[in-house]
Write an enzyme that holds these catalytic residues in place. Structure first.
Site, PDB file in Angstrom:
ATOM      1  N   SER A 169      17.897  27.703 -24.649  1.00  0.00           N
ATOM      2  CA  SER A 169      18.908  27.218 -25.657  1.00  0.00           C
ATOM      3  C   SER A 169      19.873  26.130 -25.563  1.00  0.00           C
ATOM      4  O   SER A 169      19.167  25.095 -25.162  1.00  0.00           O
ATOM      5  CB  SER A 169      19.775  28.655 -26.032  1.00  0.00           C
ATOM      6  OG  SER A 169      20.372  28.581 -27.340  1.00  0.00           O
ATOM      7  N   ASP A 335      11.485  33.759 -32.304  1.00  0.00           N
ATOM      8  CA  ASP A 335      12.560  33.044 -32.309  1.00  0.00           C
ATOM      9  C   ASP A 335      12.880  32.072 -33.359  1.00  0.00           C
ATOM     10  O   ASP A 335      12.269  31.203 -33.703  1.00  0.00           O
ATOM     11  CB  ASP A 335      12.653  32.118 -30.827  1.00  0.00           C
ATOM     12  CG  ASP A 335      14.004  31.387 -30.990  1.00  0.00           C
ATOM     13  OD1 ASP A 335      14.807  31.474 -31.784  1.00  0.00           O
ATOM     14  OD2 ASP A 335      14.270  30.697 -29.844  1.00  0.00           O
ATOM     15  N   HIS A 368      15.415  34.970 -30.412  1.00  0.00           N
ATOM     16  CA  HIS A 368      15.938  34.063 -29.429  1.00  0.00           C
ATOM     17  C   HIS A 368      16.384  34.474 -28.323  1.00  0.00           C
ATOM     18  O   HIS A 368      16.275  34.095 -27.145  1.00  0.00           O
ATOM     19  CB  HIS A 368      16.953  33.253 -30.291  1.00  0.00           C
ATOM     20  CG  HIS A 368      17.695  32.132 -29.427  1.00  0.00           C
ATOM     21  ND1 HIS A 368      16.723  30.947 -29.161  1.00  0.00           N
ATOM     22  CD2 HIS A 368      18.657  31.888 -29.012  1.00  0.00           C
ATOM     23  CE1 HIS A 368      17.576  30.059 -28.184  1.00  0.00           C
ATOM     24  NE2 HIS A 368      18.731  30.699 -28.408  1.00  0.00           N
TER      25      HIS A 368
END
Lengths: 400, 400
Positions: A169, A335, A368
């Protein structure tokens, strides 16, 4: 142990260690007026400090160092009990004895990003010019600024080339920035669930979170600290919004579906009838105990601004031209915050740069958040990639 | 005009028309103590009123009436200039002369839902028992309650069977509830971009919006009206969150991408640098001028509670057993709020009930909002469906 010896962190002074009182489980590296951090916004930030954790020991060749870059609401406490929450480290699935990032093999470093709120200088720090908390007077920082500060820390630790930079991320954005800015200092790069720039939808969700914080009257245009308060309500709403984006529809369905909370029939009220409501409220309220609202604004802004290609004439491949770093790019099928298409675009650019790159899209419905969870295929791929890179680097596993 | 004649709305009294002062462009049907609205929560709501618009004229057979059900933040002003915003009606792509729902052919009715804030009784109305605004003392309402109130309005208008019930999103939920609750009163049903129940992710986004409203200190646990204020900031944040879900990632990318607002370089501030930020802020701030915060809580709650199958032993097909209504179900490929999979589940249930159903998944990148936009394929399908149903109903087009 073969080829590994314990060395003290040479550049950490007794004075620096005294700062550990505030953040008992972290080292703190301080940078004085002779070493300002040059920020993208044009400001020289000075003095500043970086709080960090290490696990394992640097070998004699100084060739086994791995830098972990944390995500938006993460911090340096990767693999130890968190000093505020008392919870396990946020990446103990990946980092720890017997794990892919094993402290018996690697010297693992994780620092709180600049702009953060767990000991590194950020908007909640004291502005030395005024003696008051920075608040919104803190300069806006970028992902390249975070990486520039990390490079200064790595210098301070006497490390020239990192064996690996690893992150997911926002951490993955830092990984990519490391390779673009310091290609010769990164032997291998593991970039997970990330992209080289935020999409309009990503920006929209972050703007929503910022507006939620700013809508809270306790925010006081960032000046809440002087008043001894904190915009808990706005920050909790921001966290709830973000949290929805971290999970897939399928994961929410599996975890909660339409199940009610301790009852079968609706209350016909605005109580948390559904389990998913109760879960979200908890995510919001627990987050505000450990995170600074202004830091949330600054770090989301940094992610929104990030755009590697823009710094290279709009051509992503140019950012990685001639790079020797070994890349592993990982995405997760469910995700929707950083969908596989983003990772593919990155891989195409790396291929166009003739970089060494492997790419794995991992089948999971966990969204995610999968990069933080016990997803065996992801952990196996991470281990294999680092082992392969370790051989190329001439590392010998301690436990071999 | 063939087979059509103008009739006055027979049951609307002069007293009722006097209420049009408050809502100048709407009729208002009032229901006194002899006609309470029995709510799912067990309360009899009485008195109450329904504000509504009509377009076109009811034919002699009273067989050409179409009820349009509006979505969460819609209202009865489908095809006329909105009295508050001055903007065109919200569904002028679908409704109007030459459009699929042509007032020259059909008598078109749209009422503000119970719980709404454009003239129908809702939490912003006066509680006759106290003489004060209801606020959170207003009973929690459901989609079936909305439909029950609409059925009372249709009775009042002297209409036995509706030629069609049409709606998208929350409006589509009402369409489905109409067919399940009053199958013999609905000749055809056009259900667009909807589902028979909210997913966990849908509930999560709505709970986020509610928490944003409730986090605003001006909300005062729903009692803001007595204080002469309104939780603008919280409601704006809720609207921003919802608005993101109405658009697809691709639509946001096409509309805004990462384009800056009137500049090329970032300001390194928290101003709306990106166009998408400015757009979201505008969506939030313009919404609060026309919508009541408590209504937002009540209507989102109604959507979350909705679950047709739950009222039929968990078997969706049972809800439509033996139904004669002609269905057209429409979904949009890029709608991630009510994805096609939800429509398919509905179609499967209708097939299992041996209902007449056609289904169209329309290719568009415009997301959930597509049902409100000029999407030719959607408009063509709607027109064809209604024309076909009109033939079966024996309707003769005025303009034929």
């Amino acid at each position: 142990m073969v080829g590994v010896q314990s060395i003290p962190s040479p550049a950490i002074t007794a004075d620096e260690r005294s700062h550990e009182v505030d953040h008992p489980s972290s080292h703190v590296a301080q940078f004085g007026s002779e070493q300002p951090l040059r920020l993208d916004c044009g400001v020289d930030l000075s003095p500043f400090q970086i709080a960090y954790q290490t696990y394992g020991e640097l070998n004699a060749d100084r060739s086994n160092a791995i830098l972990i870059c944390h995500a938006l609401t993460g911090d340096q406490h990767v693999a130890n009990v968190h000093p505020v929450t008392g919870k396990p480290g946020w990446w103990e699935t990946l980092v720890g004895p017997g794990r892919p990032l094993d402290p018996n093999e690697y010297f693992i470093i994780c620092s709180n990003v600049i702009g953060g709120c767990m000991g590194s200088t950020g908007p909640a720090s004291i502005n030395p010019a005024t003696g008051k908390v920075w608040g919104l007077d803190f300069p806006v920082i970028t992902i390249p600024d975070m990486v520039r500060a990390q490079a200064m820390l790595i210098d301070r630790l006497g490390i020239d080339t990192l064996f690996a930079v690893v992150g997911g991320s926002m951490g993955g954005m830092q990984v990519l920035q490391w390779t673009a800015a310091y290609p010769s200092r990164v032997f291998s790069a593991l970039a997970i669930a990330c992209s080289t720039r935020h999409s309009a939808q990503n920006i929209a969700f972050h703007e929503l979170g910022r507006q939620a914080v700013m809508a809270d009257p306790d925010w006081h245009h960032g000046g809440y600290a002087d008043r001894g308060i904190h915009p808990h309500r706005g920050l909790a709403v921001a966290r709830m919004a973000a949290h929805i984006t971290y999970l897939s529809d399928a994961a929410l369905h599996r975890k909660f579906g339409r199940r009610m909370q301790d009852r079968e029939l609706p209350t016909f009220s605005f109580d948390a009838d559904f389990q998913v409501e109760s879960y979200l409220r908890y995510q919001g309220s627990s987050f505000v105990e450990r995170f600074d609202a202004n830091s949330y604004l600054y770090l989301t802004r940094a992610m929104d601004y990030f755009d590697i290609a823009a710094d290279h004439g709009g051509v992503l491949a140019k950012a990685f031209a001639g790079i020797q770093t070994r890349f592993c790019v990982v995405s997760f099928t469910s995700d929707w915050l950083f969908p596989t298409s983003e990772s593919r675009a990155l891989v195409h650019a790396l291929n166009a740069s003739s970089a060494r790159v492997s790419f794995a899209e991992i089948e999971t419905d966990r969204g995610h958040d999968a990069f933080l969870l016990d997803v065996p295929e992801f952990l196996d791929i991470s281990r294999a990639f680092l082992q392969s890179a370790g051989k190329a680097r001439g590392l010998t596993a301690n436990n071999a």
